[in-house]
Every structure is written in structure tokens, then in C-alpha cells.
Scaffold this motif. Structure first.
Motif, PDB file in Angstrom:
ATOM      1  N   LEU A   1      -9.894 -25.642  -6.594  1.00  0.00           N
ATOM      2  CA  LEU A   1      -8.932 -24.687  -7.223  1.00  0.00           C
ATOM      3  C   LEU A   1     -10.507 -23.827  -7.480  1.00  0.00           C
ATOM      4  N   ASN A   2     -10.283 -22.780  -6.881  1.00  0.00           N
ATOM      5  CA  ASN A   2     -10.561 -21.803  -6.692  1.00  0.00           C
ATOM      6  C   ASN A   2      -9.785 -20.654  -5.111  1.00  0.00           C
TER       7      ASN A   2
ATOM      8  N   GLY B   1     -11.335  -5.810  -6.863  1.00  0.00           N
ATOM      9  CA  GLY B   1     -11.471  -7.569  -7.163  1.00  0.00           C
ATOM     10  C   GLY B   1     -12.108  -8.497  -7.177  1.00  0.00           C
TER      11      GLY B   1
ATOM     12  N   ASN C   1      -2.582  -4.803  -6.360  1.00  0.00           N
ATOM     13  CA  ASN C   1      -3.622  -5.771  -6.189  1.00  0.00           C
ATOM     14  C   ASN C   1      -4.994  -4.857  -5.842  1.00  0.00           C
TER      15      ASN C   1
ATOM     16  N   VAL D   1      -0.817 -20.971  -9.133  1.00  0.00           N
ATOM     17  CA  VAL D   1      -0.326 -22.021  -9.408  1.00  0.00           C
ATOM     18  C   VAL D   1       0.772 -22.464  -8.975  1.00  0.00           C
TER      19      VAL D   1
ATOM     20  N   MET E   1      -0.010 -23.425  -4.783  1.00  0.00           N
ATOM     21  CA  MET E   1      -0.786 -24.691  -5.002  1.00  0.00           C
ATOM     22  C   MET E   1       0.667 -25.573  -5.405  1.00  0.00           C
TER      23      MET E   1
ATOM     24  N   ARG F   1      -7.447 -29.980 -12.735  1.00  0.00           N
ATOM     25  CA  ARG F   1      -7.955 -31.730 -12.571  1.00  0.00           C
ATOM     26  C   ARG F   1      -8.263 -31.576 -14.102  1.00  0.00           C
TER      27      ARG F   1
ATOM     28  N   HIS G   1      -2.105 -16.204 -20.145  1.00  0.00           N
ATOM     29  CA  HIS G   1      -2.382 -16.416 -19.201  1.00  0.00           C
ATOM     30  C   HIS G   1      -3.682 -17.514 -18.900  1.00  0.00           C
TER      31      HIS G   1
ATOM     32  N   LEU H   1      -1.656 -16.412 -11.369  1.00  0.00           N
ATOM     33  CA  LEU H   1      -0.419 -17.433 -11.637  1.00  0.00           C
ATOM     34  C   LEU H   1       0.232 -17.418 -10.785  1.00  0.00           C
TER      35      LEU H   1
ATOM     36  N   SER I   1     -15.851 -17.860  -7.897  1.00  0.00           N
ATOM     37  CA  SER I   1     -14.531 -17.846  -7.477  1.00  0.00           C
ATOM     38  C   SER I   1     -13.749 -19.153  -7.645  1.00  0.00           C
ATOM     39  N   ALA I   2     -14.049 -20.307  -8.895  1.00  0.00           N
ATOM     40  CA  ALA I   2     -13.876 -20.927  -9.083  1.00  0.00           C
ATOM     41  C   ALA I   2     -12.788 -20.752  -9.894  1.00  0.00           C
ATOM     42  N   PHE I   3     -11.393 -21.353 -10.255  1.00  0.00           N
ATOM     43  CA  PHE I   3      -9.935 -21.163 -11.462  1.00  0.00           C
ATOM     44  C   PHE I   3     -11.671 -21.245 -12.615  1.00  0.00           C
TER      45      PHE I   3
ATOM     46  N   LEU J   1      -1.959 -25.416 -15.112  1.00  0.00           N
ATOM     47  CA  LEU J   1      -1.840 -26.177 -13.892  1.00  0.00           C
ATOM     48  C   LEU J   1      -2.708 -26.492 -12.895  1.00  0.00           C
ATOM     49  N   ALA J   2      -3.649 -25.520 -12.360  1.00  0.00           N
ATOM     50  CA  ALA J   2      -4.428 -25.277 -11.197  1.00  0.00           C
ATOM     51  C   ALA J   2      -6.468 -26.109 -12.037  1.00  0.00           C
TER      52      ALA J   2
ATOM     53  N   ALA K   1      -1.117 -20.512 -18.511  1.00  0.00           N
ATOM     54  CA  ALA K   1      -0.363 -20.994 -17.233  1.00  0.00           C
ATOM     55  C   ALA K   1      -1.250 -21.426 -16.162  1.00  0.00           C
ATOM     56  N   MET K   2      -2.687 -21.524 -15.948  1.00  0.00           N
ATOM     57  CA  MET K   2      -3.729 -21.889 -15.321  1.00  0.00           C
ATOM     58  C   MET K   2      -4.127 -23.132 -15.477  1.00  0.00           C
TER      59      MET K   2
END
Lengths: 92, 389
Positions: free
Chosen positions: A64-65, B230, B180, A45, A48, B389, B380, A42, B315-317, B386-387, B383-384
Motif C-alpha cells: 500500500l504505497n 511529486g 499533477n 484508493v 486499488m 489494513r 483526505h 484518492l 512512499s507508503a500511504f 480504505l487503503a 478517504a485514504m
């Protein structure tokens, strides 16, 4: 074009403001794992958005990773490869 | 093994899993539910057929099946007993974490061999009191003194802890580490002291016996996985959990739909089926198909990553979001489909004492969206956005 040092120091400032890390940014090296330092997805973001703003760039989909934000160096590599070596509005 | 020979073995295993489901899980599902007890008969049958080592690669002594097959088996078992299918899935998720991320030490490989050889059942202690359900952070820390590593964890839930042979525990890497900075540690249950701190008298998934414990253990430093947790979480635990859970939920939904149709078939012998009921059955079928399609797209994309070892893609969001979406969609589809099945089968489904009862299905169904709460996952995901496109 900003020097690499200036880029990483700008990134450190953004991290301090937007990263919400569990440790002081000054205690991290450029290659330390930011997720281990408390960076959450979070907060990534916010980080970024702040970096995009500061360098006047937009991260495309393939950036975006997690890897892009893994370390200060990784972020700097991304910023440079997106042509964001100079700060928007900054006098270089 | 030739392609044809391995396909035959695959079909035989599918048949074995279905037979165990039909002959052992189904007749005991009601008892497992009402007694809130571990389905030991089912696990004896799984062990007898090597199924606890299903995901262990054949060179290490396992059956070497892939994620697609595990998904298929979870779906099959979900048709017969949701609790048993859930324990089966939870075990395989932990095995996948080891199989994908071990290999840096002989000790890690030995554990994997042992799972297949001795048919060990793996449990997990990830959530912790005080972390708000976030798997990605721990309070408990692995404290190394000499050649011993000490752990103490307040776990609100450790499913089937008393019947597991090994419990995979998440902890901070050391007492100074951030929340974390986590490691994955395996604890042989005989090495652990477990003090019960919470009971498990839930509406559904009663057979998982998800009691809470204060777990303390002392293990060797080799019991700490060499890869950070992680990475294990994003590459394996999150996608595998959401895929395998959704698979068994699909099985539960199919079974509820099948009971509803059976009940209408029985009624149709006495009187014609009202058009509204037929329409509802058609709608239910659409919902099941959509649920299956959602799951299958996720299974295929993850299987492709595994086949090509292209971990970069995890690994990509957007990958994490997609896997979360599968969990959210399938768990909500399950509640919807069971609700539709009840509307179709009517009062018989509502009765606990009727052969077409859907009482257990209804209670189990809500667990899917509440255990690992959808709203938390969705917050969650929100919130993500915005990351993306």
C-alpha cells in the motif's frame, strides 16, 4: 493463469473506469508514470479496490504505497506477485 | 570532527538559538504582531550566525545539522515569537527540499552553496488560485522557449515574498502537462515581477506577511529542479513541513503554559491556589506532554528514514497519513492548550495590557489549524482509510 498481456489489458480497463486520469489510458505506455498522468492518491484508493475485486486479491500493507501504482507495469507486477494473474470468475 | 567536538558545537548552537530568541525575538514579538511586519532584526541575527544555512551539509558550507535539531530550534523559537519561528521553519523546509533532492546538476549544488555562503532566505509559492489548496496540482506552467523558461502564477499567498532572496515555485512541467505533472523552480526575487493581489491583515502569524501576488518570472532551464515535484512533496516537503510547524507550535504551547503557571505563581504569593486551578494546571501539563510525544514520534521516524536514506518508506500511504496526523493533532492540541492556559490565568490572560496576556498566543494558535486547513487534510485522510489494513 492469464498471460501478462491479458493482465495489463485488464488493468488498462480498470484504469479507464476507476483511475479518473487526465489523459486517455490508450495514450499511455505500460511504463508511463500514472501520477504524472493525473492519478491522485484518492483515486488510487478506488483503483486499488477495483483491482482487488477484479483479480480476487487483497493488497497487504507492504504493497500500500505510491510505488505499487506508479505505472501499469508496476500494478501488473504487484497483481502477479499476489497470485492474481487470473481474473476472478473469468474463463482463462 | 569527532563526535564529542560536534556535540559541543551542537550545544553551542542550541544556546545561540535560545539567546537570539530571548534577546531579539521576545522583545520584538509584540511589535512584529501589531505592525504585521517582517522580523528583520531576527533574520539579521540568524544570518550573522549562519543559521539560514543550518541544514546545508558542511561540505557545501553549511552547519550540517539534522532534522531533529531543526525541530528543536523551531520549538525554541516558537517559545519567543510565533511569526519569526514560522518564517524560520518555512525557510528550512525549502532548504530541505533542495538538500534532499538536488545534486543532479552543478547548478543545483551551486544554489545550495550560495544559500550557506550568502545566507539567502528562501520563500515559496506553492498554492495557486483555482487549485483548491492542493499542493499536488498546478495551473501555472513552465514554458520553455530556447534557453529561457517563463512562469506566471496567481499565488493567493507568498509569505515574506518581499524579504525573500529566492522563491521556490511549483508549476506544471510544460504547458501540455497534466495538473499533477509538476516541477519545482527557483526564482531569484530580483528576476521576478510581483504584482500584489491580496493583503495580509490576519488574526495571527501577522509577521509572516503572507500577501498574495501575481508572480511572473523568466529563468534559465537550470533553475528547474531535475527531480519531479511529486517526489519532493512526498519525500520531503510534506513530512518536513508538518514536523517543523508542529515543533514551533509545541514551543508556542509551552510558552502559553509557562505564562499561565507564572501568573498563578504570582497570585499564590497573595492567596492560596484554589484546588481547581491546580487541577487545571496538571491537565494542561498532560496535554503538553501528549503533544510533545506525538511530535517526537514523527521526528524520530522521519529522522530514521533520512539517516538510512530509506526513501521507500515515505512512499507508503501510511507514512503520509501519519505525517498528516501529526499536523492535525499538534495544531488542535495548541488551541486546546492555549485555551487551558487562559482558563488558568483568567482575566489577566484575557487583557491585552497585562504582562500575562495570552492574546497573541490565542490568535496565533488558530492559524495552525486554519492555514493549511485541518478539515481538508482530514477529508483526505478519511478517504485514504480504505487503503490501510
Amino acid at each position: 493463469m492469464q498471460s501478462r498481456d491479458a493482465t495489463t489489458s485488464s488493468i488498462r480497463q480498470v484504469l479507464q473506469d476507476a483511475g479518473n486520469l487526465a489523459v486517455e489510458v490508450d495514450s499511455l505506455t505500460d511504463i508511463d508514470d500514472l501520477y504524472d498522468a493525473g492519478l491522485t492518491s484518492l483515486n488510487t484508493v478506488n483503483l486499488m479496490l477495483a483491482i482487488e475485486d477484479l483479480f480476487g486479491i487483497e493488497f497487504p500493507d507492504e504493497f500500500l504505497n505510491r510505488d505499487t501504482f506508479q505505472s501499469i507495469n508496476a500494478i501488473a507486477d504487484a497483481v502477479v506477485s499476489l497470485g492474481g494473474g487470473s481474473q476472478k470468475g473469468a474463463v482463462a | 570532527m569527532s563526535k564529542e567536538a560536534s556535540a559541543t558545537v551542537g550545544q553551542t548552537l542550541d544556546a545561540i538559538v535560545d539567546r537570539i530568541g530571548r534577546e531579539i525575538l521576545a522583545p520584538l514579538a509584540s511589535d512584529v504582531d501589531s505592525q504585521s511586519r517582517f522580523p528583520s532584526e531576527a533574520f539579521a541575527a540568524f544570518r550573522e550566525n549562519g543559521l539560514l544555512g543550518a541544514y546545508v551539509p558542511s561540505p557545501l558550507g553549511g552547519l550540517g545539522v539534522n532534522m531533529r535539531t531543526l525541530s528543536h530550534w523551531c520549538e525554541t523559537l516558537g517559545n519567543y515569537c510565533a511569526s519569526t519561528a514560522m518564517i524560520f521553519a518555512m525557510h528550512q523546509i525549502q532548504v530541505a527540499c533542495l538538500v534532499h533532492h538536488a545534486g543532479n546538476s552543478d547548478h543545483e549544488l551551486d544554489l545550495i552553496r550560495q544559500i550557506a555562503r550568502d545566507q539567502l532566505l528562501l520563500g515559496s509559492a506553492t498554492t495557486e488560485i483555482g487549485t483548491g489548496g492542493d499542493l499536488g496540482s498546478s495551473i501555472c506552467a513552465a514554458e520553455q522557449t530556447g534557453d529561457r523558461v517563463k512562469l506566471e502564477k496567481q499565488a493567493p499567498v507568498i509569505s515574506y515574498a518581499e524579504d525573500a532572496d529566492v522563491i521556490m515555485v511549483t508549476a506544471r512541467a510544460n504547458p501540455q502537462a497534466t495538473a499533477n505533472d509538476q516541477v519545482h523552480v527557483w526564482v531569484e526575487r530580483t528576476n521576478a515581477t510581483m504584482q500584489q493581489i491580496a493583503t495580509w491583515d490576519a488574526l495571527g502569524f501577522r509577521g509572516t506577511r503572507s500577501l498574495g501576488y501575481r508572480l511572473s518570472a523568466e529563468v534559465t532551464p537550470e533553475n528547474v529542479m531535475s527531480v519531479p515535484f511529486g517526489l519532493i512533496l512526498s519525500r520531503t516537503m510534506q513530512p518536513t513541513a508538518h514536523i517543523l510547524w508542529s515543533s514551533l507550535w509545541l514551543g508556542m504551547a509551552e510558552n502559553a503554559a509557562s505564562i499561565a503557571r507564572r501568573s498563578i505563581r504570582a497570585a499564590s504569593r497573595k492567596a492560596p491556589v484554589p484546588p481547581t486551578t491546580s487541577l487545571r494546571m496538571a491537565e494542561m501539563d498532560e496535554a503538553v506532554q501528549q503533544m510533545r510525544a506525538t511530535l517526537e514520534s514523527g521526528v524520530e521516524s522521519y529522522q530514521q528514514i533520512l539517516d538510512t536514506r530509506n526513501w521507500q518508506r515515505t512512499s507508503a500511504f501510511s507514512f503520509g497519513l501519519a505525517m498528516n496526523n501529526i499536523k492535525i493533532s499538534c495544531s488542535e492540541a495548541l488551541v486546546d492548550i492555549v485555551g487551558k492556559a487562559m482558563a488558568i490565568a483568567g482575566i489577566n490572560a484575557y487583557r491585552n495590557d497585562h504582562e500575562h496576556t495570552l492574546g497573541r498566543h490565542l490568535r496565533d494558535a488558530y492559524g495552525a489549524m486554519l492555514m493549511v486547513n485541518n478539515d481538508r487534510i482530514r477529508t483526505h485522510n478519511a478517504a485514504m482509510q480504505l487503503a490501510q489494513r
